[in-house]
Design a protein around this motif. Sequence first.
Motif, PDB file in Angstrom:
ATOM      1  N   ALA A  51       0.900  -1.273  -0.056  1.00 15.71           N
ATOM      2  CA  ALA A  51      -0.162   0.158  -0.013  1.00 15.71           C
ATOM      3  C   ALA A  51       0.865   1.208  -0.018  1.00 15.71           C
ATOM      4  O   ALA A  51       2.258   1.177   0.117  1.00 15.71           O
ATOM      5  N   ASP A  52       0.423   2.330  -0.127  1.00 21.70           N
ATOM      6  CA  ASP A  52       0.992   3.744  -0.082  1.00 21.70           C
ATOM      7  C   ASP A  52       1.876   3.749  -1.122  1.00 21.70           C
ATOM      8  O   ASP A  52       2.905   4.214  -1.133  1.00 21.70           O
ATOM      9  N   ILE A  53       1.615   3.155  -2.375  1.00 20.62           N
ATOM     10  CA  ILE A  53       2.349   3.330  -3.524  1.00 20.62           C
ATOM     11  C   ILE A  53       2.399   4.437  -4.314  1.00 20.62           C
ATOM     12  O   ILE A  53       1.250   5.098  -4.442  1.00 20.62           O
ATOM     13  N   PRO A  54       3.376   5.115  -4.545  1.00 20.70           N
ATOM     14  CA  PRO A  54       3.183   6.540  -5.410  1.00 20.70           C
ATOM     15  C   PRO A  54       2.581   6.301  -6.629  1.00 20.70           C
ATOM     16  O   PRO A  54       2.755   5.271  -7.612  1.00 20.70           O
ATOM     17  N   ALA A  55       1.979   7.375  -7.105  1.00 17.56           N
ATOM     18  CA  ALA A  55       1.020   7.347  -8.280  1.00 17.56           C
ATOM     19  C   ALA A  55       2.185   7.082  -9.351  1.00 17.56           C
ATOM     20  O   ALA A  55       3.340   7.549  -9.473  1.00 17.56           O
ATOM     21  N   ASP A  82       7.247  -3.272 -13.109  1.00 14.16           N
ATOM     22  CA  ASP A  82       8.784  -3.705 -13.346  1.00 14.16           C
ATOM     23  C   ASP A  82       9.582  -2.766 -11.799  1.00 14.16           C
ATOM     24  O   ASP A  82      10.387  -3.618 -11.382  1.00 14.16           O
ATOM     25  N   GLU A  83       9.086  -1.783 -11.390  1.00 12.52           N
ATOM     26  CA  GLU A  83       9.644  -1.176 -10.257  1.00 12.52           C
ATOM     27  C   GLU A  83       9.394  -2.230  -8.941  1.00 12.52           C
ATOM     28  O   GLU A  83      10.202  -2.327  -7.993  1.00 12.52           O
ATOM     29  N   LEU A  84       8.120  -2.725  -9.040  1.00 12.46           N
ATOM     30  CA  LEU A  84       7.891  -3.689  -7.925  1.00 12.46           C
ATOM     31  C   LEU A  84       8.518  -4.821  -7.889  1.00 12.46           C
ATOM     32  O   LEU A  84       9.085  -5.420  -7.014  1.00 12.46           O
ATOM     33  N   ARG A  85       8.875  -5.442  -9.002  1.00 14.21           N
ATOM     34  CA  ARG A  85       9.579  -6.757  -9.120  1.00 14.21           C
ATOM     35  C   ARG A  85      11.155  -6.252  -8.911  1.00 14.21           C
ATOM     36  O   ARG A  85      11.678  -7.390  -8.267  1.00 14.21           O
ATOM     37  N   ILE A  95      -1.201  -4.380  -9.866  1.00 13.13           N
ATOM     38  CA  ILE A  95      -1.175  -3.139  -9.394  1.00 13.13           C
ATOM     39  C   ILE A  95      -2.625  -2.862  -9.531  1.00 13.13           C
ATOM     40  O   ILE A  95      -3.395  -2.946 -10.677  1.00 13.13           O
ATOM     41  N   THR A  96      -3.381  -2.325  -8.772  1.00 13.60           N
ATOM     42  CA  THR A  96      -4.729  -1.760  -8.627  1.00 13.60           C
ATOM     43  C   THR A  96      -4.952  -0.463  -8.348  1.00 13.60           C
ATOM     44  O   THR A  96      -4.282   0.078  -7.324  1.00 13.60           O
ATOM     45  N   GLN A  97      -5.673   0.524  -9.051  1.00  9.21           N
ATOM     46  CA  GLN A  97      -5.723   2.000  -8.816  1.00  9.21           C
ATOM     47  C   GLN A  97      -7.063   2.015  -8.211  1.00  9.21           C
ATOM     48  O   GLN A  97      -7.970   1.761  -8.576  1.00  9.21           O
ATOM     49  N   LEU A  98      -7.126   2.271  -6.824  1.00 12.22           N
ATOM     50  CA  LEU A  98      -8.387   2.639  -6.265  1.00 12.22           C
ATOM     51  C   LEU A  98      -8.695   4.002  -6.335  1.00 12.22           C
ATOM     52  O   LEU A  98      -7.843   4.795  -6.622  1.00 12.22           O
ATOM     53  N   PRO A  99      -9.813   4.542  -5.700  1.00 14.33           N
ATOM     54  CA  PRO A  99     -10.172   5.899  -5.906  1.00 14.33           C
ATOM     55  C   PRO A  99      -9.424   6.823  -5.338  1.00 14.33           C
ATOM     56  O   PRO A  99      -9.148   7.861  -5.656  1.00 14.33           O
ATOM     57  N   ASN A 100      -8.734   6.423  -4.092  1.00  9.41           N
ATOM     58  CA  ASN A 100      -7.823   7.434  -3.397  1.00  9.41           C
ATOM     59  C   ASN A 100      -6.349   7.095  -3.102  1.00  9.41           C
ATOM     60  O   ASN A 100      -5.677   7.440  -2.452  1.00  9.41           O
ATOM     61  N   SER A 101      -6.038   5.692  -3.794  1.00 13.28           N
ATOM     62  CA  SER A 101      -4.715   5.147  -3.535  1.00 13.28           C
ATOM     63  C   SER A 101      -4.415   4.269  -4.635  1.00 13.28           C
ATOM     64  O   SER A 101      -5.172   3.844  -5.492  1.00 13.28           O
ATOM     65  N   LEU A 102      -3.069   3.831  -4.766  1.00 12.13           N
ATOM     66  CA  LEU A 102      -2.433   2.803  -5.566  1.00 12.13           C
ATOM     67  C   LEU A 102      -1.841   1.902  -4.852  1.00 12.13           C
ATOM     68  O   LEU A 102      -1.195   2.072  -4.013  1.00 12.13           O
ATOM     69  N   VAL A 103      -2.243   0.562  -5.212  1.00 12.28           N
ATOM     70  CA  VAL A 103      -1.828  -0.676  -4.203  1.00 12.28           C
ATOM     71  C   VAL A 103      -1.669  -1.776  -5.133  1.00 12.28           C
ATOM     72  O   VAL A 103      -1.788  -1.712  -6.241  1.00 12.28           O
ATOM     73  N   LYS A 121       8.251  -0.088   4.636  1.00 12.63           N
ATOM     74  CA  LYS A 121       8.964   1.098   5.244  1.00 12.63           C
ATOM     75  C   LYS A 121      10.072   1.770   4.288  1.00 12.63           C
ATOM     76  O   LYS A 121      10.604   2.626   4.249  1.00 12.63           O
ATOM     77  N   LYS A 122      10.166   0.975   3.082  1.00 16.78           N
ATOM     78  CA  LYS A 122      11.198   1.067   2.016  1.00 16.78           C
ATOM     79  C   LYS A 122      10.685   2.214   1.286  1.00 16.78           C
ATOM     80  O   LYS A 122       9.305   2.313   1.181  1.00 16.78           O
ATOM     81  N   ARG A 123      11.325   2.810   0.291  1.00 18.17           N
ATOM     82  CA  ARG A 123      11.077   3.918  -0.465  1.00 18.17           C
ATOM     83  C   ARG A 123      10.823   3.547  -1.851  1.00 18.17           C
ATOM     84  O   ARG A 123      11.847   2.959  -2.523  1.00 18.17           O
ATOM     85  N   ILE A 124      10.046   4.012  -2.527  1.00 18.46           N
ATOM     86  CA  ILE A 124       9.683   3.840  -3.997  1.00 18.46           C
ATOM     87  C   ILE A 124       9.456   5.267  -4.428  1.00 18.46           C
ATOM     88  O   ILE A 124       8.477   5.859  -4.129  1.00 18.46           O
ATOM     89  N   ARG A 125      10.232   5.947  -5.506  1.00 20.26           N
ATOM     90  CA  ARG A 125      10.393   7.230  -6.047  1.00 20.26           C
ATOM     91  C   ARG A 125      10.173   8.154  -4.718  1.00 20.26           C
ATOM     92  O   ARG A 125       9.305   9.183  -4.963  1.00 20.26           O
TER      93      ARG A 125
END
Length: 1031
Positions: free
Chosen positions: A628-632, A637-640, A654-662, A681-685
């Motif tokens: 959860a809390d994935i940047p837009a 490939d980035e998750l892999r 990857i699923t785009q929800l109304p208020n977040s990307l999970v 707690k790791k960082r992506i972008r």
Amino acid sequence: MDVAMNEADSLEALSGILERLTENPYDISLHAEHVRIARETGMDEQVESALEMMTAFWAAGEHVWLPLIQQKTSSSNLESPDDIKAILDLYSRAEQDYVSIPLLQRHLEFLVERWEHFMELESRPEDLGELFTQEWMHEALTNAVSQGLGHLTKSHLLWDIQRDWELARLQNSSGEEREMLTNAIENMLLERLQQPHSNYEETFQAYSSFTTNYKPHDQYESLLVKASKLRGRSVKGYQLREKLENSLELSGFSLEGYAYYLSAERRRKSPDIFVLKPLYERAISEADKRRFSGEPGAEDALRSFWTGYVDFLRTQDVEDEQLLLTFRRGVRSVPASGELLARYIRFLERALGLEEAPAHVAAVYEKAQSIAPLQSDIEQLVPTVLARAGFEKRLIEAGGDQVYETLIQIVMDGISKVRKASKTGDARLRLEKYLSGVCLDVEDLHANAVVLWEDTAKHCRNSYLAWTSYTEVLARQHMYDDVRKVFQDIVAKNLDWPEAIWDAWISFEQLHGTVEDIEDALDRIERAQIQVNTRRAKEAEKAQYAAAQLIAETQASTAPTAEASQRTQVASVPVSAAMDIDAVHAAESSSKRKAEDDDTAESSKKARVEEPPAKLKRDRENCTVFVADIPAGVEEDELRALFKDCGVIREVKITQLPNSLVATVEFMERDSVPAALTKDKKRIRGKEIAVHLAWRSTLYVTNFPEDADDTFIRTLFGKYGEIFDVRWPSKKFKSTRRFCYLQYTTPASAEHALEMNGTDMQEGHKLSVYISNPERRKERTDSDANEREVYVAGLSKLVTKEDLETLFKTYGTVKDVRMIMDEKGRFKGFAFVEFASEQEARAALAANNHELKKRRMAVTLSDSRVKPKNKAPGYREEVRNRSVRVRNLPPGTHDGLLQQALEKHAKIKRVEVFANIAEAEVELETPAEAGKLLLRPDSIEFNGNKLQIVAENTTGPPTSRPIAPPSATSGFFVPRNAVSRPRAGLGIRQRGARGAQASSASAASGSVSSADNGGGGKGQDDFRKMLLGGK
């Protein structure tokens, strides 16, 4: 219990909060605290001051305006026109912020109360001017009522006040005025009848009474018929949304419930602005109320509602004046929303043109610079800067002067603010990319692009994106030696994605380098790979040890006894996405002859080829982590790349929800999960992500009302957090299954929702809600339903459900008795009895051979998943007569949700989806129910696709034609295979073959003949009449 503050503490607290508000007036939490402190002092003037300060900076809801107006009203002279005007001005300001039914109702009551007061006076005060004249009152009431008119369930609280005032005015009128008012009120009532609202019956009754009292008696019937026709569409419109309204209320008017309701309305083929506009206002008002009370996520929901609202109005081509007012209200409500500000700037450019817009755009942007929450939030700041820069660029292009200093300064200031807001800056480097694109498009500014990326790479030293962009712009300037030097310097650095750097270097050298350059790059990359892999292995080892300890502690606290564990491993099958519980368990012994196991007969049989080992089932529940809390904009490939060192990845979704990307990441083995959990707690972008075991945020929900559907569950549980998915079981093997799996985006939401466990839903229904722990699957009430159910056959047709309940309750608690009926509703002589436990079901086997109503019954354990091989004669034809084929299914259709959609139109018995051909086979209760679906005048829409429903054909490809010509002797369809064909083959006597063939030919001939000359057979038109009650 609140304790009154003494005067010294009050002054100190107020002084402190006022000082903080001076520094940051756009922090709504500070205003909420200011109001709370002022109320604790018990000083009315401080409360009034706090409320007024809140309304000066923020749009405020009824929780602020109603107390403030009450305070002003109680301290005002209501005989004074100036004081009345001041109060009316407060109502006007309040209603511009948010639409509130209680506020509008209070406004209307104030107007009527003052009107009645002045009418009772002997002479009307002259200094009132036009205030409270009949024309002024009519206009004031109409304006107030119109603001809440689209509220489907509460608008009558406003409209009824105006109706009563207008009728009282009519009663006191005479002559031409009376005739004029009669026509006006009639139009008012007829207009109301055409608007969807909950008390439409009362409105119709009001029109009936009005017609009786004020219209000619000979016109009464015709006027009522006309009114009844007018209201038909509005009644249908309300009934269409009544279930959504009830579900919304049941969810406590949660923000998730509003989001679902809005989404459902926006998906309609022709969205109704009369319904959607007030619905957005209601959602916005509720979100503001929850934000003021400090509810997490309310601010994000409020921003989402406002952007959705203005986007909807724009697509409906509303007038610019109305859209401008909405933007101003939105910016006042969520001043820190960069997405809304960006839309506002684009609207100003479109509505005012490039000549008038610059001054307005500059003013909006300048005010945004003073809003601290906006300047400190990268995700809101970047869209604002891009919108402002985009306007400036189009202004330059339209003028043709090619002066870019202002544009460059706007973007550079934006980049500076982004880096000030976050040390790591914008992980996606959106502003840098935009400015680089501008510079590269202008020949004189190419050098600026190089300087920009050099500075960005130094600031974002761990960003692969910054370094690759820097090398790309160097290569475009043919500075190849500089590119190579950059790659050599960073090849072994600790970057967020070193593989991307290595690939970019190899690509560069293959295009521009010599053989020696290529080989040098490959050697350096190989050494760098060894260093990176070593570092990753050490980090993973440490993190895996910590995660393994956490999982061990969790399993130790929830694990069953060793004996139960062993039994579970033997008997249970892992759940696949919580839906593999529907897999058919084929009984091996039933498909083979016992003689095949006899060693003495091996010589007379063919040699059996050794079968390969059975393929292991996917263990999704234990092999999947939720991200959860994935940047837009993040891609698979980035998750892999993030999880690749944890183990072999089976699938990333990857699923785009109304208020977040999970996303969900499934591994091949469960041993990979501990290492994957260390990515939490790791960082992506540049943004921290959250990683947890998928089942920790998943609920197992059961024992809800039988008519509950996906909408009901989502609105009921939406108030606890954002819902990722609701998965329903297939009913193709057991139609009484009533449970679902509900997954949130966070474990905290799932834990919070556990408070719904034990909630009374209806009489006899207490909701059961549990965390869907794979280790505790046996505790779920439906997990062992087959073992808790017995099959009772050989029953008398006179046996009733009560008879079976009375008999079997002696063996334990009977949860359900299912009497199997034929298409005419007659008992077929067998039933299923479900007990509360497996032990009770086994005890009931003692009833085998028991005599009940002069018939001895057979009692065995039930296995509803195994279909009987021997069917009664004509069974297949009977099933086909009440089955249909559904085509054009959307991808990923689940049979449980499809059945819910179809059950709104007919009684469904079984649904089986064939995903590979996007079709489904639907078995209904009776042929008449099948006819309801086949003969529908309009198509059914499911997840955006219009379903095609045709007759089922088991002997060939599906066809839209009737299964057979109409029979000459029956009102129902006759299947093509209605006459049994003689079996042929070794050991089969072809008894009566000729007679059967002759009979078949005769039937076919007769059918064709009757169809050709309109004989006594009944076709689909007759069937349609029969369904509609005709003869």
